[in-house]
Design a protein around this motif. Structure first.
Motif, PDB file in Angstrom:
ATOM      1  N   LEU A   1      -1.711   1.767 -13.425  1.00 19.25           N
ATOM      2  CA  LEU A   1      -2.170   3.034 -13.994  1.00 19.25           C
ATOM      3  C   LEU A   1      -1.456   4.223 -13.359  1.00 19.25           C
ATOM      4  O   LEU A   1      -1.251   5.254 -14.001  1.00 19.25           O
ATOM      5  N   THR A   2      -1.082   4.095 -12.091  1.00 19.58           N
ATOM      6  CA  THR A   2      -0.363   5.173 -11.408  1.00 19.58           C
ATOM      7  C   THR A   2       0.338   4.595 -10.181  1.00 19.58           C
ATOM      8  O   THR A   2      -0.093   3.576  -9.617  1.00 19.58           O
ATOM      9  N   THR A   3       1.450   5.240  -9.767  1.00 17.05           N
ATOM     10  CA  THR A   3       2.176   4.815  -8.573  1.00 17.05           C
ATOM     11  C   THR A   3       2.498   6.036  -7.732  1.00 17.05           C
ATOM     12  O   THR A   3       2.154   7.168  -8.096  1.00 17.05           O
ATOM     13  N   HIS A   4       3.205   5.833  -6.653  1.00 20.11           N
ATOM     14  CA  HIS A   4       3.562   6.937  -5.762  1.00 20.11           C
ATOM     15  C   HIS A   4       4.525   7.924  -6.429  1.00 20.11           C
ATOM     16  O   HIS A   4       4.641   9.070  -5.978  1.00 20.11           O
ATOM     17  N   VAL A   5       5.224   7.502  -7.473  1.00 15.29           N
ATOM     18  CA  VAL A   5       6.167   8.413  -8.141  1.00 15.29           C
ATOM     19  C   VAL A   5       5.918   8.535  -9.634  1.00 15.29           C
ATOM     20  O   VAL A   5       6.610   9.288 -10.320  1.00 15.29           O
TER      21      VAL A   5
ATOM     22  N   GLU B   1       0.808  -1.213   0.000  1.00 15.99           N
ATOM     23  CA  GLU B   1       0.000   0.000   0.000  1.00 15.99           C
ATOM     24  C   GLU B   1       0.843   1.267   0.000  1.00 15.99           C
ATOM     25  O   GLU B   1       0.400   2.329  -0.455  1.00 15.99           O
ATOM     26  N   GLU B   2       2.079   1.188   0.503  1.00 17.52           N
ATOM     27  CA  GLU B   2       2.918   2.378   0.611  1.00 17.52           C
ATOM     28  C   GLU B   2       3.286   2.968  -0.758  1.00 17.52           C
ATOM     29  O   GLU B   2       3.685   4.130  -0.845  1.00 17.52           O
ATOM     30  N   TYR B   3       3.116   2.187  -1.822  1.00 14.42           N
ATOM     31  CA  TYR B   3       3.472   2.684  -3.158  1.00 14.42           C
ATOM     32  C   TYR B   3       2.259   3.207  -3.939  1.00 14.42           C
ATOM     33  O   TYR B   3       2.372   3.532  -5.108  1.00 14.42           O
ATOM     34  N   GLN B   4       1.123   3.265  -3.260  1.00 16.17           N
ATOM     35  CA  GLN B   4      -0.086   3.932  -3.779  1.00 16.17           C
ATOM     36  C   GLN B   4      -0.459   3.460  -5.185  1.00 16.17           C
ATOM     37  O   GLN B   4      -0.768   4.251  -6.079  1.00 16.17           O
ATOM     38  N   TYR B   5      -0.422   2.182  -5.384  1.00 17.61           N
ATOM     39  CA  TYR B   5      -0.738   1.631  -6.696  1.00 17.61           C
ATOM     40  C   TYR B   5      -2.225   1.750  -7.027  1.00 17.61           C
ATOM     41  O   TYR B   5      -3.082   1.486  -6.191  1.00 17.61           O
ATOM     42  N   ILE B   6      -2.480   2.177  -8.236  1.00 11.64           N
ATOM     43  CA  ILE B   6      -3.819   2.092  -8.814  1.00 11.64           C
ATOM     44  C   ILE B   6      -3.657   1.317 -10.112  1.00 11.64           C
ATOM     45  O   ILE B   6      -2.784   1.629 -10.932  1.00 11.64           O
ATOM     46  N   SER B   7      -4.472   0.290 -10.278  1.00 12.06           N
ATOM     47  CA  SER B   7      -4.341  -0.550 -11.461  1.00 12.06           C
ATOM     48  C   SER B   7      -5.684  -0.739 -12.139  1.00 12.06           C
ATOM     49  O   SER B   7      -6.746  -0.459 -11.563  1.00 12.06           O
ATOM     50  N   ASP B   8      -5.633  -1.208 -13.351  1.00 16.42           N
ATOM     51  CA  ASP B   8      -6.847  -1.545 -14.090  1.00 16.42           C
ATOM     52  C   ASP B   8      -7.586  -2.631 -13.304  1.00 16.42           C
ATOM     53  O   ASP B   8      -6.983  -3.629 -12.901  1.00 16.42           O
TER      54      ASP B   8
END
Length: 466
Positions: free
Chosen positions: A241-245, A226-233
């Motif tokens: 789709l997006t990460t922490h960086v 969760e610390e890398y704030q992943y958003i995926s399809d």
């Protein structure tokens, strides 16, 4: 009757020899001369957090005698390619070395595709891949990233200097096709840092540099980070789709980057021009390597810390292909299906826009030999070959004694045959040197290109007509 017999519990097959060979004679009617998927082992000794194969850190092997027998069966059936699905083909010398020796020594046109872990490659593997018959074996090398912080986060170890030592000789030997992999979306790797990983791999000039995008597979470690704030399809295969960086706009751009790079570099249709461009970029750019905060040792030349906010003209490979990608997007080519000649015209104009006449001329050469002279256009300086154009050098083509000094066993039969195989074109001295043409004069000259590559390009001698 359609009913399950025995236990419905899913269990691991302990003895792989009990699994039947998946192919039968009837299959070969459709599969002859095509790619066959095959496994000689299951499992993986590693535990990379983006993958499911190494969850148990165990590897099981099919019996060697059986495997060799099945490989011979593929050869006997003239299979085009046997693609091993073993996750780490070279994880056990007692298993993979006899198989690689068999592949090297077999009398066959069959190609074998192997996924190999570069950290486990020794001088033995490097040597055999340098001496195997051309086209016999191709390897896929998963590096994924050269950023230590990223690798630590996904429980993976890469010794980049060691990888270079193992892989570079194989690429330079030119007998084994080398395909290297990177993954977009790993922890701590933003667009700029991904560019450094890209430049590291590109510095070896592999035959193909595959850019993949992280999949947050169910059951994988990264899916729980969760610390890398992943958003995926939300739909399989759950691509990032997006990460922490890495914001979505950067991932979207890198998607287009991957498409452009795949079309032009990885297609290998333009190997000569991109070999030239790659060598020039590597030579000019003395800063690009693993970031100095990663491993300061074993990297030559030393590099400066990369500052993505500093405005300067960069000459590294990643920046170069980013420029190409932006030009592709600006032209709207990502919205339409282009013919081959339209894509070549885009490249031609891109090279000219950068003032690179040598690249433009090498593109002409690659186009002629890759498409056997069948793809032509005035827009890329390749007008259709005509009898009138060839007749400018008629005295040469009709003089069999002189022409045979350049083209072994040459005989003059008819213009149509000459026009199909040979193309005459003006060329700059620098381009001629890149193509290895000897005795380049200071005055204008005409180069003869054999579209079948049976003879090397040569300067047509000027002969006075009788």
């Amino acid at each position: 009757s359609g009913q399950l017999m025995g236990s419905t519990e899913t269990v691991e097959v302990k003895d792989l020899s009990t699994i039947p060979f998946p192919y039968v004679e009837e299959d070969m009617v459709d599969l002859e001369h095509k790619i066959i998927y095959y496994e000689s082992s299951r499992g993986c000794p590693f535990s990379c957090q983006y993958c499911l194969s190494g969850n148990k850190n165990t590897v099981r092997f099919f019996p060697q005698e059986r495997t060799l027998k099945e490989l011979q069966w593929f050869i006997d059936h003239k299979v085009k390619q046997v693609k091993f699905v073993d996750r780490t083909f070279n994880c056990a010398p007692h298993h993979h070395r006899p198989l690689m020796e068999f592949m090297r020594d077999a009398d066959t046109e069959t190609n074998f595709h192997l996924e190999m872990e570069p950290e486990l490659m020794t001088e033995w593997e490097t040597n055999i891949l340098c001496e195997t018959p051309p086209g016999r074996i191709q390897i896929e090398v998963g590096v994924q990233s050269t950023h230590k912080k990223t690798l630590d986060a996904i429980n993976r170890y890469n010794d980049w200097p060691y990888i270079q030592k193992a892989i570079r000789p194989i690429i330079e030997a030119g007998r084994t096709h080398v395909h290297m992999d990177l993954i977009v979306g790993l922890p701590y790797e933003n667009k700029a840092r991904f560019g450094l990983s890209f430049n590291d791999l590109f510095s070896l000039q592999p035959h193909a540099l595959q850019i993949g995008f992280l999949k947050l597979l169910k059951g994988s470690g990264v899916r729980r980070m969760e610390e890398y704030q992943y958003i995926s399809d939300p739909l399989a295969p759950y691509e990032v789709l997006t990460t922490h960086v890495l914001p979505y706009k950067d991932i979207r751009f890198l998607k287009h980057f991957e498409d452009v790079f795949e079309r032009f570099y990885n297609s290998e249709r333009f190997r000569t021009v991109f070999g030239y461009i790659g060598s020039k970029l590597i030579k000019e750019h003395t800063d690009t390597s693993i970031a100095s905060e990663d491993t300061a040792t074993n990297h030559i030349p030393p590099m400066k810390k990369y500052d993505p906010n500093k405005v300067e003209t960069k000459k590294d490979a990643f920046s170069y292909f980013c420029e190409m990608t932006q030009a592709w997007l600006d032209a709207g080519h990502h919205k339409v299906n282009l013919k081959d000649i339209d894509q070549i015209e885009f490249l031609y104009n891109f090279f000219l826009s950068k003032g690179d006449k040598v690249a433009a001329e090498l593109l002409q050469y690659d186009t002629l030999v890759s498409y056997r002279g069948k793809v032509r256009s005035e827009a890329v300086g390749l007008p259709k070959q005509t009898k009138e154009l060839l007749q400018e050098g008629e005295a040469f083509w009709r003089n069999e004694e002189i022409a045979s000094q350049y083209i072994p066993n040459y005989t003059f039969k008819e213009w149509r045959k000459i026009r199909q195989q040979y193309v005459e074109m003006p060329m700059s001295k620098d381009t001629a040197h890149v193509l290895g043409i000897e005795n380049v004069p200071n005055t204008p000259f005409t180069v003869v290109i054999d579209v079948n590559k049976e003879v090397k390009p040569f300067i047509r001698p000027e002969i006075e007509a009788c």
